[in-house]
Design an enzyme around this catalytic site. Sequence first.
Site, short mmCIF file in Angstrom:
data_model
loop_
_atom_site.label_atom_id
_atom_site.label_comp_id
_atom_site.label_asym_id
_atom_site.label_seq_id
_atom_site.Cartn_x
_atom_site.Cartn_y
_atom_site.Cartn_z
N PHE A 222 -7.58 54.25 159.09
CA PHE A 222 -8.42 53.45 158.19
C PHE A 222 -8.82 54.33 157.00
O PHE A 222 -9.98 54.49 156.67
CB PHE A 222 -9.68 52.92 158.91
N ASP A 244 -3.58 53.01 156.45
CA ASP A 244 -4.46 51.90 156.09
C ASP A 244 -3.59 50.67 155.89
O ASP A 244 -2.45 50.77 155.46
CB ASP A 244 -5.25 52.22 154.80
N SER A 245 -4.17 49.50 156.20
CA SER A 245 -3.38 48.27 156.06
C SER A 245 -3.34 47.78 154.62
O SER A 245 -2.56 46.89 154.29
CB SER A 245 -3.95 47.18 156.97
N ASN A 272 -0.92 48.58 160.18
CA ASN A 272 -2.05 48.24 161.03
C ASN A 272 -2.26 49.42 161.99
O ASN A 272 -1.33 49.84 162.67
CB ASN A 272 -1.69 46.97 161.81
N ASP A 293 -12.24 55.60 161.24
CA ASP A 293 -13.34 55.06 160.43
C ASP A 293 -13.07 53.59 160.14
O ASP A 293 -12.81 53.21 159.01
CB ASP A 293 -13.45 55.87 159.12
N CYS A 333 -19.80 51.41 161.71
CA CYS A 333 -20.65 51.06 160.56
C CYS A 333 -21.28 49.69 160.72
O CYS A 333 -21.53 48.99 159.74
CB CYS A 333 -19.87 51.16 159.26
N1 SAH Z 1 -12.38 56.08 155.58
C1 SAH Z 1 -12.48 55.28 154.37
C2 SAH Z 1 -13.20 53.96 154.56
C3 SAH Z 1 -12.60 53.06 155.58
S1 SAH Z 1 -13.14 51.42 155.38
C4 SAH Z 1 -13.25 56.06 153.30
O1 SAH Z 1 -14.06 56.90 153.67
O2 SAH Z 1 -13.05 55.77 152.13
C5 SAH Z 1 -12.05 50.60 156.43
C6 SAH Z 1 -10.61 50.57 155.96
O3 SAH Z 1 -9.86 49.99 157.00
C7 SAH Z 1 -10.32 49.72 154.73
O4 SAH Z 1 -9.70 50.54 153.78
C8 SAH Z 1 -9.36 48.62 155.21
O5 SAH Z 1 -8.33 48.36 154.26
C9 SAH Z 1 -8.79 49.22 156.45
N2 SAH Z 1 -8.38 48.35 157.54
C10 SAH Z 1 -9.02 47.28 158.06
N3 SAH Z 1 -8.39 46.83 159.16
C11 SAH Z 1 -7.30 47.65 159.35
C12 SAH Z 1 -6.26 47.71 160.35
N4 SAH Z 1 -6.23 46.86 161.37
N5 SAH Z 1 -5.35 48.68 160.23
C13 SAH Z 1 -5.39 49.56 159.19
N6 SAH Z 1 -6.35 49.55 158.25
C14 SAH Z 1 -7.29 48.60 158.33
#
Ligand code: SAH
Length: 392
Positions: A222, A244-245, A272, A293, A333
């Site tokens: 993420f 990240d997705s 994903n 995260d 969060c």
């Molecule tokens: N670590 C990042 C914030 C993460 S916020 C930072 O500090 O900037 C959550 C992120 O998860 C978002 O960018 C969103 O695009 C991604 N996301 C949501 N569901 C997801 C999934 N199933 N697989 C991959 N990424 C995902």
Amino acid sequence: MAGIVVRPRSRILHGHDWVYASEILKVFGEPKDGDVVSLKDPKDRLLGSAIYNSRSQIVARRFSRQRQPLEADFFGRRLAQAIAYRRETLKLDSKALRLVWSESDGLPGIIVDSYGDVLVLQTLTLAMDRAKTLIVEALVSLLAPRSIVERNDGTGRLAEGLEEVTGVLHGALPGEIEVEIAGLQFRIDPLAGQKTGFYLDQVASYSAVARHAAGRRVLDCFSNSGPFALACAKAGAAQVVAVDSSESAIAAGRRNEARNGLVDRVEWRVANVFDYLSGEEKRGTQWDLIVLDPPSFTKSKGGADGAMRGYKDLHVRALSMLRTGGRLATFTCSHHVGDAAFREMLGEATLDAKRAVRIVETYRQSPDHPVLLWMPETEYLRGYLLEVMPGR
Ligand code: SAH
């Protein structure tokens, strides 16, 4: 002035600042949505002034313990207090900063993020949305910013009956802004990025986690535009993969990598995380440091059980892929996931993964997102750095 008498045992009688519909004993004087109302206890004693919106579950949000209209002086004073708290109390001098955070600064529904001389405003409650001009004027006179834009496109506004809107409120269209965060350069588009451009609540954690990265194989799940991944690469990680997705988040990550002169140090994957982890697990890949995260899987108390199953699944996979001595930096969060529930889930995940862990560090939201002692909703971001213990 119109107002509300609250029921005995309402949370506002115990220090909280919200009044829910079920806590109202009587509404008097026919207030309209968006008005300022007086709050009274059942014995007719004044509890303070609040903004009123009968369409929201939270019918009244107190912003003062006195009688207080929403006027220019009030905004000037409260905004100055919020700025002074960051600069003088917290001694924060970062150019990327949350300057105002809603209830935690006595301004329910107002969020102001600053990226150098550009401010990003959100007005998430009806009364504060109507006061937008006063707020902008006060910000201009306190900070003389180059631009103020509004990012009023979060779903939170729907509960208040407000439309989604973005645009420039003061100055010129800002374009992209370069800011330094955790020793790295990031380019932020305040009108287009996720949230107001950056996850400012995580700023304190990037360097803290990166201190464990040198010489290690790091997986940032993420990742968004990659602040954890890039901080780890800069700290000397042997290998970094960011997942990240969101295609646009990964594209921003690649640009941030180049901007910081970290050529080909991070492998970027649009995927994903759940699929990526199960694929890597089958391949038997091992990591030394994994960052989890995820977004808030639940916006409601009712959704917390489902969220916990999702979190646990993620953690079992991640823990199984860590080598002995490896570390997991994990965050939640959602304020619906309290510390006890988060730790219980982590405990169950370690049982399923058959790993013994110890807590190396704990993390919290950055201090420019202050926590109110009597308002648990303001404490929403928690994290742990766990180490897989040897010989167990
Ligand atoms: N670590 C990042 C914030 C993460 S916020 C930072 O500090 O900037 C959550 C992120 O998860 C978002 O960018 C969103 O695009 C991604 N996301 C949501 N569901 C997801 C999934 N199933 N697989 C991959 N990424 C995902």
